[in-house]
Design an enzyme around this catalytic site. Structure first.
Site, mmCIF file in Angstrom:
data_model
loop_
_atom_site.group_PDB
_atom_site.id
_atom_site.type_symbol
_atom_site.label_atom_id
_atom_site.label_comp_id
_atom_site.label_asym_id
_atom_site.label_seq_id
_atom_site.Cartn_x
_atom_site.Cartn_y
_atom_site.Cartn_z
ATOM 1 N N ASP A 93 57.644 -65.207 -52.786
ATOM 2 C CA ASP A 93 59.055 -64.627 -52.887
ATOM 3 C C ASP A 93 59.432 -64.268 -51.297
ATOM 4 O O ASP A 93 60.306 -63.667 -51.222
ATOM 5 C CB ASP A 93 59.071 -63.273 -53.625
ATOM 6 C CG ASP A 93 57.956 -62.175 -52.960
ATOM 7 O OD1 ASP A 93 57.155 -62.562 -52.141
ATOM 8 O OD2 ASP A 93 58.050 -61.045 -53.586
ATOM 9 N N TYR A 153 55.387 -63.746 -41.754
ATOM 10 C CA TYR A 153 53.947 -63.695 -41.722
ATOM 11 C C TYR A 153 53.386 -64.373 -40.817
ATOM 12 O O TYR A 153 51.923 -64.219 -40.571
ATOM 13 C CB TYR A 153 53.428 -64.420 -43.099
ATOM 14 C CG TYR A 153 53.260 -63.780 -44.474
ATOM 15 C CD1 TYR A 153 52.253 -62.808 -44.792
ATOM 16 C CD2 TYR A 153 54.504 -63.555 -45.391
ATOM 17 C CE1 TYR A 153 52.222 -61.958 -45.764
ATOM 18 C CE2 TYR A 153 54.513 -62.683 -46.412
ATOM 19 C CZ TYR A 153 53.596 -62.034 -46.567
ATOM 20 O OH TYR A 153 53.326 -61.053 -47.575
#
Ligand code: NAD
Ligand code: LMR
Length: 441
Positions: free
Chosen positions: A170, A264
């Site tokens: 997601d 990330y």
């Protein structure tokens, strides 16, 4: 329209009520005949199950609803399994985050040593669940968003190559919502090009349906603000620690201003910054336990005590409509364009065929067809090769029970400074994961 039978695996997850509310909101697009929850923790399952039973009776009495810890009951007669399990639950997430920090290395759910530890715990449970699904409902598709998705996807590739499992994340969905907001568009108005691994990728193009390119305009914004937006359009990643991550994207962009980075990448490009800004006594696990977990479970308690959900409604997981989009794509052959984690096989021309990569795919009844992303630059290719090798070594270490390979995986992770530190962390992780990991020799 056909009606579907769905089982949510990890039925006691903090995400389950949000997913159920989202499914109820999408019944016109994805009608349900049966909804089941399945968890291996009876107490957690009963708490959310009892509350959701009340919600379902009030809002959708025609849908057959049940919850169980019995795999046969859970996986019999189902078309889709939505999987979001966490092997070891928050108790182990906390250790994944705190053990590396003790050694001066970042502690994160999916990146670095924490992700490796979580991966070693998850592989066995995921494979077992795939086998149960195939035993009781051979035509069922598993839509998996359990983490660490990169390692889980590699394990599926190696151990269950023919199973109907789609791994999806997601994070790109949430960030695309922010990107759309920045240029005053809706996510469905945009078509993207993207390449990378899970939690490790870059957008190379963001176009509208007429073919206008918005990447330069978005880049100017991100260079100044990261992905922080005035309005909170990504309802999933909202906590304080996430705001810092969205902001940090501007420093990720600075490293290669041609492409828009996945948030990330912060853990790989600025691990020192992450360690400096971490509190070894209070990590993301503690933030979620005191936040999302507390909110969801106390709401369940209130609904059960009141015997009704009136005046106390679970929040809808609006961010999770991507799961319905994916289920619809398979069920109705919609040819939806979505980012999925798939075997490369030439999609990224100058990257290994057998790497699990995250790329745009056209999804229909036969599953995903990845869209060619051409050649990628050396900088990204080298980073990705290092990381994908870590992921492959973890899966090999799991299968072979190899201490050596897991030590190599930790040593190779860009988040770990040396083989010495890698070994120290590994030995602590082995101790903490007794009963979850296979025995290593
Ligand atoms: P959670 O601990 O609240 O819920 C996980 C549930 O899974 C628990 O109730 C646990 O008992 C259950 N479980 C563990 N092993 C199981 C097994 N073998 N069979 C059945 N149930 C099992 O965790 P959470 O924070 O709600 O997250 C759930 C999962 O979703 C995690 O893996 C998390 O990383 C993942 N997640 C994925 C995305 C994504 O987009 N990829 C986004 C957010 C969260
Ligand atoms: C969560 O717990 O929300 C995760 O799965 C992702 C995060 O926010 O750390």
């Amino acid at each position: 329209m056909k009606k579907f039978s769905v089982v949510i695996a990890g039925g006691g997850s903090t995400y389950t009520p949000g997913i159920v509310m989202m499914l109820l909101d999408n019944l016109d697009r994805f009608p349900l005949r049966t909804l089941k929850l399945y968890d291996n923790d009876g107490e957690r399952q009963a708490m959310l199950g009892d509350a959701l039973d009340i919600v379902m009776r009030e809002k959708a009495p025609d849908i057959e609803f049940s919850f169980t810890t019995d795999p046969e009951e859970a996986f019999t007669d189902v078309d889709f399994c939505f999987a979001h399990i966490r092997t070891g639950k928050y108790e182990m997430r906390e250790k994944d985050e705190k053990i590396p920090l003790k050694h001066g290395v970042l502690g994160q759910e999916t990146c670095g040593p924490g992700g490796i530890a979580y991966g070693m715990r998850s592989i066995g449970d995921m494979i077992e669940m795939i086998d149960l699904m195939e035993k009781y409902s051979p035509d069922c598709w598993m839509l998996n968003y359990s983490n660490p998705a990169a390692i889980v996807a590699e394990a599926c590739r190696v151990l269950r190559p023919n199973s109907k499992v789609l791994n999806i994340c997601d994070m790109p969905v949430g960030t695309l919502r922010r990107i759309s907001h920045i240029i005053d568009k809706e996510p469905q108005d945009l078509e993207v090009r993207y390449f990378g691994l899970n939690h490790f990728g870059w957008w190379t193009s963001i176009k509208d349906k007429e073919g206008n390119e918005y990447l330069p305009a978005i880049r100017d914004y991100v260079a100044e603000h990261g992905y922080l937006t005035q309005k909170e359009v990504d309802t999933q990643h909202t906590d304080a620690s996430w705001q810092d991550t969205h902001k940090k994207a501007k420093d990720l962009l600075a490293v290669d201003p041609r492409f828009l980075p996945n948030t990330y990448l912060k853990y790989y490009l600025y691990p020192d910054y992450v360690v400096e800004h971490s509190n070894p006594d209070h990590t993301r696990a503690n933030e979620v336990i005191a936040g999302r977990e507390k909110t969801v479970f106390s709401m369940a308690k209130t609904i059960i005590e009141n015997g009704t959900s009136e005046g106390c409604e679970f929040e809808m997981g609006a961010h999770a409509t991507f799961v319905v989009d994916l289920a619809r794509a398979i069920a109705f052959n919609t040819h939806e364009r979505m980012l999925l984690i798939v075997e490369n096989n030439g999609t990224i021309a100058n990257f290994d065929d057998d790497a699990m990569v995250e790329v745009p795919c056209i999804v229909g009844s036969n599953g995903p067809e990845p869209l060619s992303q051409g050649k990628i630059p050396e900088f990204q290719r080298a980073l990705m090769y290092q990381q994908v090798t870590v992921e492959k070594l973890v899966v090999e270490a799991y299968i072979e029970g190899s201490y050596q390979k897991l030590w190599q995986a930790l040593t190779l992770s860009k988040t770990v400074p040396s083989a010495k530190v890698a070994k120290e962390i590994l030995d602590d992780l082995i101790e903490a994961n007794k009963g979850y990991w296979p025995e290593l020799h």
